[in-house]
Design a protein around this motif. Structure first.
Motif, PDB file in Angstrom:
ATOM      1  N   GLU A  56      96.854   5.909  56.800  1.00 46.38           N
ATOM      2  CA  GLU A  56      96.666   7.304  56.413  1.00 46.38           C
ATOM      3  C   GLU A  56      96.375   7.374  54.924  1.00 46.38           C
ATOM      4  O   GLU A  56      97.102   6.830  54.116  1.00 46.38           O
ATOM      5  CB  GLU A  56      97.919   8.106  56.737  1.00 46.38           C
ATOM      6  CG  GLU A  56      97.809   9.567  56.440  1.00 46.38           C
ATOM      7  CD  GLU A  56      96.805  10.309  57.300  1.00 46.38           C
ATOM      8  OE1 GLU A  56      96.249  11.299  56.824  1.00 46.38           O
ATOM      9  OE2 GLU A  56      96.577   9.873  58.445  1.00 46.38           O
ATOM     10  N   GLU A  57      95.303   8.025  54.583  1.00 46.21           N
ATOM     11  CA  GLU A  57      94.924   8.190  53.180  1.00 46.21           C
ATOM     12  C   GLU A  57      95.509   9.513  52.689  1.00 46.21           C
ATOM     13  O   GLU A  57      95.236  10.558  53.264  1.00 46.21           O
ATOM     14  CB  GLU A  57      93.398   8.216  53.058  1.00 46.21           C
ATOM     15  CG  GLU A  57      92.882   8.327  51.665  1.00 46.21           C
ATOM     16  CD  GLU A  57      93.070   7.065  50.854  1.00 46.21           C
ATOM     17  OE1 GLU A  57      93.368   7.188  49.654  1.00 46.21           O
ATOM     18  OE2 GLU A  57      92.921   5.977  51.407  1.00 46.21           O
TER      19      GLU A  57
ATOM     20  N   TRP B 272      96.012  12.951  50.715  1.00 49.53           N
ATOM     21  CA  TRP B 272      95.086  13.957  50.215  1.00 49.53           C
ATOM     22  C   TRP B 272      95.790  14.862  49.219  1.00 49.53           C
ATOM     23  O   TRP B 272      97.011  14.970  49.216  1.00 49.53           O
ATOM     24  CB  TRP B 272      94.583  14.826  51.372  1.00 49.53           C
ATOM     25  CG  TRP B 272      93.748  14.103  52.368  1.00 49.53           C
ATOM     26  CD1 TRP B 272      94.182  13.252  53.340  1.00 49.53           C
ATOM     27  CD2 TRP B 272      92.338  14.151  52.495  1.00 49.53           C
ATOM     28  NE1 TRP B 272      93.127  12.779  54.072  1.00 49.53           N
ATOM     29  CE2 TRP B 272      91.978  13.318  53.578  1.00 49.53           C
ATOM     30  CE3 TRP B 272      91.342  14.828  51.809  1.00 49.53           C
ATOM     31  CZ2 TRP B 272      90.662  13.146  53.978  1.00 49.53           C
ATOM     32  CZ3 TRP B 272      90.033  14.658  52.215  1.00 49.53           C
ATOM     33  CH2 TRP B 272      89.694  13.823  53.287  1.00 49.53           C
TER      34      TRP B 272
ATOM     35  N   ALA C 228      95.121  18.941  47.364  1.00 48.78           N
ATOM     36  CA  ALA C 228      94.302  20.152  47.368  1.00 48.78           C
ATOM     37  C   ALA C 228      93.992  20.578  45.942  1.00 48.78           C
ATOM     38  O   ALA C 228      94.853  20.542  45.068  1.00 48.78           O
ATOM     39  CB  ALA C 228      95.026  21.278  48.091  1.00 48.78           C
ATOM     40  N   CYS C 229      92.756  21.001  45.726  1.00 47.83           N
ATOM     41  CA  CYS C 229      92.339  21.533  44.425  1.00 47.83           C
ATOM     42  C   CYS C 229      92.923  22.934  44.283  1.00 47.83           C
ATOM     43  O   CYS C 229      92.802  23.758  45.192  1.00 47.83           O
ATOM     44  CB  CYS C 229      90.815  21.570  44.343  1.00 47.83           C
ATOM     45  SG  CYS C 229      90.191  22.329  42.833  1.00 47.83           S
TER      46      CYS C 229
ATOM     47  N   TRP D  38      89.959  19.861  49.643  1.00 49.99           N
ATOM     48  CA  TRP D  38      90.827  18.681  49.724  1.00 49.99           C
ATOM     49  C   TRP D  38      90.046  17.431  49.367  1.00 49.99           C
ATOM     50  O   TRP D  38      88.887  17.271  49.780  1.00 49.99           O
ATOM     51  CB  TRP D  38      91.391  18.547  51.136  1.00 49.99           C
ATOM     52  CG  TRP D  38      92.415  19.589  51.451  1.00 49.99           C
ATOM     53  CD1 TRP D  38      92.178  20.852  51.913  1.00 49.99           C
ATOM     54  CD2 TRP D  38      93.830  19.463  51.301  1.00 49.99           C
ATOM     55  NE1 TRP D  38      93.367  21.525  52.059  1.00 49.99           N
ATOM     56  CE2 TRP D  38      94.403  20.696  51.703  1.00 49.99           C
ATOM     57  CE3 TRP D  38      94.672  18.450  50.869  1.00 49.99           C
ATOM     58  CZ2 TRP D  38      95.766  20.920  51.690  1.00 49.99           C
ATOM     59  CZ3 TRP D  38      96.033  18.680  50.873  1.00 49.99           C
ATOM     60  CH2 TRP D  38      96.568  19.901  51.267  1.00 49.99           C
ATOM     61  N   VAL D  39      90.666  16.539  48.593  1.00 46.86           N
ATOM     62  CA  VAL D  39      90.066  15.249  48.250  1.00 46.86           C
ATOM     63  C   VAL D  39      91.129  14.170  48.419  1.00 46.86           C
ATOM     64  O   VAL D  39      92.331  14.450  48.346  1.00 46.86           O
ATOM     65  CB  VAL D  39      89.523  15.207  46.802  1.00 46.86           C
ATOM     66  CG1 VAL D  39      88.359  16.154  46.623  1.00 46.86           C
ATOM     67  CG2 VAL D  39      90.592  15.489  45.793  1.00 46.86           C
ATOM     68  N   HIS D  40      90.680  12.933  48.679  1.00 49.12           N
ATOM     69  CA  HIS D  40      91.617  11.816  48.685  1.00 49.12           C
ATOM     70  C   HIS D  40      92.257  11.711  47.308  1.00 49.12           C
ATOM     71  O   HIS D  40      91.573  11.906  46.299  1.00 49.12           O
ATOM     72  CB  HIS D  40      90.903  10.483  48.982  1.00 49.12           C
ATOM     73  CG  HIS D  40      90.416  10.375  50.384  1.00 49.12           C
ATOM     74  ND1 HIS D  40      89.104  10.122  50.662  1.00 49.12           N
ATOM     75  CD2 HIS D  40      91.059  10.459  51.568  1.00 49.12           C
ATOM     76  CE1 HIS D  40      88.953  10.070  51.973  1.00 49.12           C
ATOM     77  NE2 HIS D  40      90.121  10.271  52.542  1.00 49.12           N
ATOM     78  N   GLN D  41      93.531  11.414  47.271  1.00 47.87           N
ATOM     79  CA  GLN D  41      94.203  11.291  45.972  1.00 47.87           C
ATOM     80  C   GLN D  41      93.504  10.267  45.096  1.00 47.87           C
ATOM     81  O   GLN D  41      93.319  10.489  43.897  1.00 47.87           O
ATOM     82  CB  GLN D  41      95.670  10.911  46.173  1.00 47.87           C
ATOM     83  CG  GLN D  41      96.507  12.048  46.686  1.00 47.87           C
ATOM     84  CD  GLN D  41      97.965  11.680  46.849  1.00 47.87           C
ATOM     85  OE1 GLN D  41      98.395  10.579  46.479  1.00 47.87           O
ATOM     86  NE2 GLN D  41      98.747  12.594  47.393  1.00 47.87           N
TER      87      GLN D  41
ATOM     88  N   CYS E 201      90.338   9.381  45.153  1.00 47.92           N
ATOM     89  CA  CYS E 201      89.031   9.890  44.732  1.00 47.92           C
ATOM     90  C   CYS E 201      89.169  10.920  43.621  1.00 47.92           C
ATOM     91  O   CYS E 201      88.301  11.026  42.755  1.00 47.92           O
ATOM     92  CB  CYS E 201      88.292  10.500  45.913  1.00 47.92           C
ATOM     93  SG  CYS E 201      87.942   9.317  47.234  1.00 47.92           S
TER      94      CYS E 201
ATOM     95  N   CYS F  87      89.892  19.329  41.357  1.00 50.68           N
ATOM     96  CA  CYS F  87      89.095  18.255  41.953  1.00 50.68           C
ATOM     97  C   CYS F  87      88.002  17.855  40.961  1.00 50.68           C
ATOM     98  O   CYS F  87      87.693  18.617  40.023  1.00 50.68           O
ATOM     99  CB  CYS F  87      88.509  18.706  43.288  1.00 50.68           C
ATOM    100  SG  CYS F  87      87.210  19.953  43.166  1.00 50.68           S
TER     101      CYS F  87
END
Length: 138
Positions: free
Chosen positions: A48-49, A51, A53-54, A60-63, A65, A81
């Motif tokens: 599990e990657e 995430w 939230a901006c 939502w982005v991967h932490q 990324c 983000c």
């Protein structure tokens, strides 16, 4: 033979390198291994990657990324983000950072591993080769 993946890292080979290697042995990076000694495995782990939230666009982005470090994040701080951060700098809402926040590690702060040494070595070699090629053109 050179694979697009890092086959030599952690003593594993991709299917392509294994199949293209003719004979009873596989040789990569000066290391020779008998094919019969290798064990075929599947990558069945679906990790599990995490995430984040901006706080501006609610996207939502991967932490990883978004360069978000949960362990070092001040819980009262807002997260932007990468897209919102760039947009806010371009519009003048935010100033470009001149001092790196504590939550942003520098390369020298990261732990050293076999993979990091491998990547650094091969990146340095590729850069030297590219610099040599550019110098020869001039």
């Amino acid at each position: 033979m050179r694979c697009h993946t890092l086959c030599v890292v952690q003593g594993s080979w991709c299917h392509t390198c294994f199949s293209e290697s003719k004979g009873e042995k596989i040789v990569l990076e000066g290391s020779s291994h008998r094919k019969s000694d290798l064990v075929k495995k599947k990558h069945e782990v679906d990790e599990e990657e995490p995430w984040v939230a901006c706080d501006h666009c609610q996207g939502w982005v991967h932490q990883i990324c978004g360069m978000f470090n949960k362990g070092r994040n001040n819980h009262g701080q807002h997260f932007l983000c990468p897209d919102c951060l760039v947009r806010s700098v371009e519009t003048g809402e935010r100033q470009r950072m001149t001092v790196r926040p504590q939550a942003m590690l520098e390369a020298r702060d990261l732990p050293v591993s076999n993979l990091s040494r491998y990547l650094e070595h091969h990146l340095a070699a590729a850069l030297m080769q590219e610099r040599g090629a550019r110098a020869a053109q001039q």
